[in-house]
Design a protein around this motif. Structure first.
Motif, short mmCIF file in Angstrom:
data_model
loop_
_atom_site.label_atom_id
_atom_site.label_comp_id
_atom_site.label_asym_id
_atom_site.label_seq_id
_atom_site.Cartn_x
_atom_site.Cartn_y
_atom_site.Cartn_z
N SER A 139 0.73 -1.07 0.02
CA SER A 139 0.07 0.00 -0.01
C SER A 139 0.67 1.42 0.08
O SER A 139 1.20 1.66 1.05
N GLY A 140 0.99 1.69 -1.34
CA GLY A 140 1.89 3.00 -1.42
C GLY A 140 0.88 4.10 -1.47
O GLY A 140 -0.60 4.02 -0.92
N ARG A 141 1.33 5.50 -1.98
CA ARG A 141 0.20 6.52 -1.68
C ARG A 141 -0.94 6.06 -2.79
O ARG A 141 -2.18 6.20 -2.55
N PRO A 142 -0.65 5.60 -4.10
CA PRO A 142 -1.62 5.30 -4.91
C PRO A 142 -2.52 4.12 -4.70
O PRO A 142 -3.82 4.45 -4.63
N GLY A 143 -1.74 3.18 -3.95
CA GLY A 143 -2.73 2.05 -3.34
C GLY A 143 -3.79 2.30 -2.22
O GLY A 143 -4.67 1.78 -1.82
N LEU A 144 -3.38 3.37 -1.38
CA LEU A 144 -3.84 3.66 -0.47
C LEU A 144 -5.27 4.55 -0.61
O LEU A 144 -6.45 4.11 -0.36
N ALA A 145 -5.13 5.26 -1.81
CA ALA A 145 -6.09 6.11 -2.36
C ALA A 145 -6.95 5.05 -3.10
O ALA A 145 -8.34 5.36 -2.96
N ALA A 146 -6.44 4.20 -3.73
CA ALA A 146 -7.43 3.20 -4.46
C ALA A 146 -8.16 2.12 -3.65
O ALA A 146 -8.95 1.53 -4.15
N GLY A 147 -7.46 2.12 -2.39
CA GLY A 147 -8.29 0.91 -1.47
C GLY A 147 -7.76 -0.40 -1.65
O GLY A 147 -8.55 -1.36 -1.52
N VAL A 148 -6.41 -0.74 -1.77
CA VAL A 148 -5.89 -1.99 -1.79
C VAL A 148 -6.16 -2.97 -0.63
O VAL A 148 -6.33 -4.02 -0.78
N TYR A 193 7.15 12.20 4.94
CA TYR A 193 6.54 11.98 3.65
C TYR A 193 5.93 13.24 3.08
O TYR A 193 4.77 13.33 2.96
N GLU A 194 6.96 14.19 2.64
CA GLU A 194 6.25 15.52 2.11
C GLU A 194 5.96 15.39 0.63
O GLU A 194 6.44 14.62 -0.25
N VAL A 195 4.57 15.86 0.40
CA VAL A 195 3.99 15.71 -0.99
C VAL A 195 3.52 17.32 -1.37
O VAL A 195 3.40 17.98 -0.43
N PRO A 196 3.39 17.42 -2.59
CA PRO A 196 2.72 18.76 -3.09
C PRO A 196 1.45 18.79 -2.33
O PRO A 196 0.60 17.85 -2.19
N ALA A 197 0.90 20.25 -1.99
CA ALA A 197 -0.37 20.37 -1.38
C ALA A 197 -1.52 19.69 -2.09
O ALA A 197 -2.57 19.12 -1.52
N ASP A 198 -1.60 19.82 -3.53
CA ASP A 198 -2.68 19.23 -4.27
C ASP A 198 -2.81 17.83 -4.24
O ASP A 198 -3.80 17.27 -4.29
N LEU A 199 -1.36 17.18 -4.17
CA LEU A 199 -1.59 15.75 -3.97
C LEU A 199 -1.97 15.40 -2.49
O LEU A 199 -2.74 14.41 -2.36
N VAL A 215 -5.20 12.89 -1.99
CA VAL A 215 -5.47 11.68 -1.14
C VAL A 215 -6.16 11.75 0.09
O VAL A 215 -7.01 10.90 0.39
N ALA A 216 -6.23 12.84 0.80
CA ALA A 216 -6.98 13.29 1.99
C ALA A 216 -8.47 13.13 1.48
O ALA A 216 -9.35 13.10 2.57
N ALA A 217 -8.72 13.53 0.44
CA ALA A 217 -10.15 13.55 0.10
C ALA A 217 -10.89 12.05 -0.24
O ALA A 217 -12.09 12.03 0.37
N VAL A 218 -10.01 11.09 0.06
CA VAL A 218 -10.70 9.72 0.11
C VAL A 218 -10.24 8.97 1.38
O VAL A 218 -11.04 8.27 2.00
N VAL A 219 -9.09 9.22 2.04
CA VAL A 219 -8.61 8.93 3.20
C VAL A 219 -8.33 10.09 4.14
O VAL A 219 -6.92 10.44 3.94
N PRO A 220 -9.21 10.71 4.64
CA PRO A 220 -8.79 11.93 5.50
C PRO A 220 -7.58 11.69 6.48
O PRO A 220 -6.96 12.69 6.77
N GLU A 221 -7.76 10.71 7.19
CA GLU A 221 -6.68 10.48 8.16
C GLU A 221 -5.20 10.20 7.89
O GLU A 221 -4.55 10.34 8.53
N PRO A 269 3.08 20.35 3.50
CA PRO A 269 2.19 19.30 3.58
C PRO A 269 2.87 17.95 3.38
O PRO A 269 3.80 17.66 2.75
N ALA A 270 2.29 16.94 4.00
CA ALA A 270 2.77 15.50 4.06
C ALA A 270 1.71 14.57 4.04
O ALA A 270 0.29 14.79 4.15
N LEU A 271 1.89 13.28 3.83
CA LEU A 271 0.95 12.10 4.07
C LEU A 271 1.43 11.21 5.01
O LEU A 271 2.84 10.81 5.02
N ASP A 272 0.53 10.61 5.91
CA ASP A 272 0.98 9.57 6.62
C ASP A 272 0.12 8.37 6.32
O ASP A 272 -1.09 8.11 6.67
N LEU A 273 1.08 7.43 5.43
CA LEU A 273 0.42 6.25 4.91
C LEU A 273 -0.02 5.32 5.95
O LEU A 273 -1.16 4.56 5.69
N GLY A 274 0.60 5.28 7.02
CA GLY A 274 0.46 4.42 8.21
C GLY A 274 -0.91 4.71 8.69
O GLY A 274 -1.87 3.69 8.93
#
Length: 231
Positions: A113-122, A151-157, A161-167, A177-182
Motif C-alpha cells: 500500500s503506497g500512496r496510489p494504493g492507499l487512495a485506491a483502497g488496496v 513524507y512530504e508531498v505537494p499540497a494538491d496531492l 489523497v486526503a479527500a479519500v482517506v482523511p486520516e 504538506p505531507a501524508l501519513d500512509l500508516g
C-alpha cells in the motif's frame, strides 16, 4: 540465520507467522536476477515455505495463489492464499507492507500500500477478497514505512489523497504538506472491522536498517513483509 525481523506468530487451524526482511536482502525488481533469487532462497530456508512475489504496480488488484500456482508472478498489489507452505511477500521501500491473517481458516494476505494504493483502497480490497472466499481476517500487521513527518508531498496531492482517506493528512517535521500512509492504512483496517493491528514503529527514511526511496533514490533496494502458514 537472522534475516527476518519483528517476527510474530498466531495459532489456529494452522500456525500463521509474519516477519520483515531488511536492507540485507535485495528483493527489488531492479536487483540482478541472481541476487534476488538468492534472497528468495534465503527467505525460503528460514520460513520453510515457498516465497511468492507480486509484480507490484501501485493499484488495488488482488491476486490468488492456489492450486500450486506459487511459481507464477502475478501483476497486482495484494496476494492472498489459504494454502500452507506458501510465503506471500509484499515489497516496499517507504510504502506500507500490510499483512493479514484469519487464524480460524488459515487465510493470509500480503498487501503493498503506497500512496496510489492507499487512495485506491488496496487494503480493503484484500480484506474483501478473503471474505468473499469464506475467510475473515482478524489480525493485521503494518510494517516499516516512511512516517507522516517525513513524507512530504505537494499540497494538491495531499488534498487528492486526503479527500479519500482523511486520516492520511499530515505535516512534515519542517512544516510542509505531507501524508501519513500508516495512519491511512490503520483507518482502513478499522473501517473493515480489524482491531488487532500490530505495527512496527519504524520510519524507513529515518532508519538506515531499512531501504528508503525517499532517502536513497534509485539506489534503494526493497525489503518485504512476509506472511506464511504451516501445520
Amino acid at each position: 540465520m537472522t534475516l527476518l525481523h519483528h517476527r510474530d506468530r498466531i495459532g489456529g487451524d494452522l500456525v500463521i507467522e509474519v516477519a520483515f526482511t531488511d536492507v540485507s536482502l535485495s528483493l527489488g525488481d531492479a536487483a540482478a536476477d541472481d541476487v534476488r533469487d538468492e534472497a528468495l532462497a534465503q527467505v525460503a530456508e528460514v520460513t520453510g515455505a515457498t516465497p511468492v512475489l507480486m509484480r507490484q504496480v501501485h493499484g488495488a488488484d488482488v491476486g490468488l495463489v492456489a492450486g500450486g500456482a506459487a511459481g507464477e508472478r502475478q501483476t497486482c498489489d495484494a496476494l492472498c492464499t489459504s494454502e500452507p507452505g506458501v510465503a506471500l511477500l509484499a515489497r516496499a521501500a517507504d510504502c506500507v507492507p500490510v499483512l493479514l491473517a484469519d487464524p480460524a481458516t488459515g487465510w493470509i494476505a500480503a498487501v503493498h500500500s503506497g500512496r496510489p494504493g492507499l487512495a485506491a483502497g488496496v487494503v480493503p480490497a484484500a480484506v474483501a477478497a478473503i471474505r468473499s472466499r469464506g475467510g475473515d481476517p482478524s489480525v493485521a500487521w503494518i510494517g516499516p514505512h516512511v512516517c507522516g513527518a517525513c513524507y512530504e508531498v505537494p499540497a494538491d496531492l495531499q488534498e487528492e489523497v486526503a479527500a479519500v482517506v482523511p486520516e492520511a493528512r499530515s505535516t512534515t517535521s519542517w512544516g510542509t504538506p505531507a501524508l501519513d500512509l500508516g495512519a491511512g492504512v490503520r483507518a482502513q483496517l478499522d473501517a473493515a472491522g480489524i482491531t488487532d493491528v500490530r505495527a512496527v514503529d519504524v520510519c524507513t527514511r529515518e532508519d538506515t536498517s531499512w531501504p528508503s526511496h525517499r532517502r536513497d533514490g534509485s539506489a534503494s533496494t526493497r525489503f518485504a513483509g512476509v506472511v506464511w502458514s504451516h501445520a
